[in-house]
Design a protein around this motif. Structure first.
Motif, short mmCIF file in Angstrom:
data_model
loop_
_atom_site.label_atom_id
_atom_site.label_comp_id
_atom_site.label_asym_id
_atom_site.label_seq_id
_atom_site.Cartn_x
_atom_site.Cartn_y
_atom_site.Cartn_z
N THR A 1 0.80 -1.23 0.00
CA THR A 1 0.00 0.00 0.00
C THR A 1 0.83 1.27 0.00
N LEU B 1 1.94 2.48 2.70
CA LEU B 1 1.63 3.14 3.97
C LEU B 1 2.75 2.97 4.98
N LYS C 1 -0.19 3.78 10.22
CA LYS C 1 -1.51 3.91 9.60
C LYS C 1 -2.30 2.60 9.69
N GLU D 1 -6.44 3.28 9.11
CA GLU D 1 -7.09 4.55 9.41
C GLU D 1 -8.06 4.90 8.28
N ASP E 1 -8.82 7.56 6.79
CA ASP E 1 -8.42 8.49 5.73
C ASP E 1 -7.55 7.82 4.66
N VAL E 2 -7.08 6.60 4.90
CA VAL E 2 -6.29 5.91 3.87
C VAL E 2 -7.02 4.69 3.33
N GLN F 1 -7.07 4.44 -0.46
CA GLN F 1 -5.75 4.10 -0.97
C GLN F 1 -5.47 2.60 -0.83
N SER G 1 -4.90 -0.20 -3.81
CA SER G 1 -3.62 -0.92 -3.86
C SER G 1 -3.81 -2.41 -4.08
#
Length: 592
Positions: free
Chosen positions: A489, A491, A495, A511, A513-514, A517, A521
């Motif tokens: 990812t 990250l 996270k 989290e 907010d990711v 994403q 991925s």
């Protein structure tokens, strides 16, 4: 007072024992040696590490040795090469007046050719790790026909390490008519089954309480946030200026990274783990025994056989899964009648495990507070004062320099000189800990912010729980899964929240907010030719997270800044070490 002379050992052995400085036997030696000198009864001895078990079986074994018979008469099995070497070395010391006694240590990581050569010359006693001994047996290079004694040392640890089948194979090659002695710190069912299978009416001796810890050891635990574990470790080490200790981690990777971070931050530290060559391990252990290291960072397996009497502290950077392993870890300190401290640095989730260990050991742990900056500086200052007060002065060597030294300081009063000298080291810690934050997690009512069981982040609902179709059958542990998620990812580790590893699937938290994403991925991603699939967990889309990594050890932030950064050539180090795409990165950021 009971003496070794009163136990019935022959004069040549007593002379060697006296040379080694032994005055009176330990409880396990006092009770076991008279029984074992009989030579014809199977025996089970339960006692904690550091209580003198090697001499308890080694002295009576040598007492009954036929030196003229150049063939293996005794076989000693132990879990690790360190312990193998330690036992062999002790037996050589005990037997130095018995004549030409051959004791051969057989273990992996060293030349098997050399070991075969020593066996062929005529070994009286073989001390071996199971794996390497099986290699030698498979070559047909050893004859057990003359073996009269088979000794299993640290039997519980050999079973924990998966040597059950190896032990069975080895013992099946030895004569049926032999005497078997088993020594262990704990008595799980697996050890009991070995005793039942290979022993006939054994004499069982327990020194202390089964599965209990050494009475000379104090047990403490500190509750911190996952991201603060490394900072808490450094502060605990700094608060104990004279510490000579072992830090335990779960994995080889953790032990190496924590050791590297400590070295970078100005500590005398090194790592001991299974990926080191035998030469590297020997070098690290030599430095540790000679106190060239302040702390040794080790895994459970690598630390077996460390027999250093003066270890002051054992620090559990992560608690082990089994209570027995905690017992073995803590047994590295408080040896030979000395006192020691066993420390656990935990998060709120691990309080329950502490209670479990307390129940098994029958000992109460003290909940301690991570010291603040003022307390650390005070300890360091007076540690320096005590060191100056107790230093040995070599008058002959320093005499030629005294006149110039006196000239240098003649303008200073005694009070000014003392202040300046004390400030030389003290200023470094004072500057580093000037604005040190409180690392302790406060215990509040369950469900409130800061609750040590739920964690404040977990109640905030800022994490989403996801399903992934990879698990332990794909050779993942939690640390591997964390790195895989970071790699896939992009990250950072902070996270990703809790990871629940299952067999063919797992759950992990990210989290909110990711989330998008992460989902992108894993589009068209394969693992070992298999399509990787993630989806929202069915037990609630947004489940409390909190940065807990389970067995991977928290947020894996190891760096922390050089505590001695204020001095030129000591500068460098530091920075917080975090996972980004599975690799460490450094941010030059100071952490108290």
């Amino acid at each position: 007072m009971i003496t070794f002379e009163s136990l019935g050992l022959q004069e040549d052995i007593l002379k060697a024992v006296t040379d080694l400085g032994f005055v009176s036997p330990t409880p396990i030696q006092e009770k076991a040696i008279p029984v074992l000198l009989g030579g014809d009864r199977d025996f089970v001895g339960l006692a904690q590490t550091g209580t003198g078990k090697t001499a308890a079986f080694g002295l009576p074994l040598l007492h009954q040795l036929n030196v003229k018979l150049r063939a293996p008469q005794s076989l000693i099995l132990c879990p690790t090469r360190e312990l193998c070497l330690q036992i062999a070395n002790d037996l050589k010391n005990f037997s130095k007046y018995l004549g030409d006694v051959s004791i051969v240590a057989v273990y992996g990581g060293a030349s098997i050719v050399q070991q075969l050569r020593e066996i062929k010359r005529g070994a009286h006693i073989i001390v071996a790790t199971p794996g390497r001994l099986l290699d030698i047996i498979d070559r047909g290079a050893i004859n057990f026909d003359s073996v009269r004694y088979a000794i299993l040392d640290e039997a519980d640890e050999m079973l924990n390490m998966g040597f059950q089948e190896d032990i069975n194979n080895i013992l099946s090659k030895t004569p049926a008519e032999k005497t078997t002695w088993l020594f262990s710190a704990t008595m799980p069912q697996e050890v009991r089954r070995i005793a039942q299978k290979y022993m006939n009416d054994p004499f069982e001796l327990t020194v202390g309480t089964k599965n209990s810890g050494n009475v000379n050891i104090e047990h403490e635990y500190y509750v911190v946030r996952p991201r603060d574990k490394y900072a808490a470790l450094k502060r605990i080490v700094d608060y104990n200026p004279d510490i000579f200790g072992i830090i335990f981690t779960r994995t080889k990777l953790d032990s190496q990274e924590i050791a590297e971070s400590l070295i970078r931050d100005g500590y005398n530290a090194d790592a001991l783990h299974g990926d080191l060559t035998q030469q590297q391990r020997d070098k690290v252990m030599k430095r540790f025994r000679e106190r060239g290291l302040q702390v040794l960072v080790a895994t459970d397996v690598a630390a077996r056989g460390i027999d250093v009497d003066s270890v002051t502290h054992v620090i559990n950077y992560e608690l082990p899964d089994d209570v027995e392993n905690y017992t073995h870890r803590s047994g590295r300190t408080g040896r030979a009648g000395k006192s020691g401290v066993s420390i656990a640095i935990i998060t709120g989730r691990d309080v329950g495990k502490i209670r479990q260990i307390e129940r098994v050991l029958g000992k109460k742990f003290v909940k301690a507070e991570v010291p603040d900056g003022f307390a650390v500086c005070e300890k360091q200052l007076f540690g320096l004062v005590h060191k100056v007060h107790n230093v040995t002065v070599n008058d002959e060597q320093i005499e030629p320099y005294l006149e110039r030294i006196y000239e240098e300081f003649q303008q200073m009063s005694k009070e000014e000189l003392i202040k300046r000298f004390a400030s030389l080291e003290f200023n470094e810690f004072l500057a580093y800990y000037e604005n040190a934050e409180d690392l302790n997690v406060k215990e509040v009512r369950r469900g409130e912010a800061g609750d040590t069981n739920t964690m404040s982040q977990r109640s905030s609902g800022r994490f989403t729980r996801l399903f992934i179709n990879l698990g332990s059958v794909d050779d993942f542990n939690r640390g591997d899964m964390l790195r895989y998620l970071c790699d896939s990812t992009g990250l950072k580790g902070n996270k990703i929240g809790r990871i629940d590893l299952k067999g063919v699937y797992s759950f992990f938290e990210v989290e909110n907010d990711v989330l998008e994403q992460v989902q992108k991925s894993f589009t068209d991603l394969n693992y070992n030719g298999r399509s990787v699939r993630i989806e929202m967990s069915q037990d609630g889309d947004k489940r409390g997270g909190g940065g807990y990594r389970g067995n991977s050890g928290g947020s894996r932030s190891y760096g922390g800044g050089d505590r001695r950064k204020s001095y030129g050539d000591r500068e460098g180090g530091g920075g917080r070490r975090e996972y980004s795409s599975g690799r460490p990165s450094y941010k030059g950021k100071k952490s108290s």
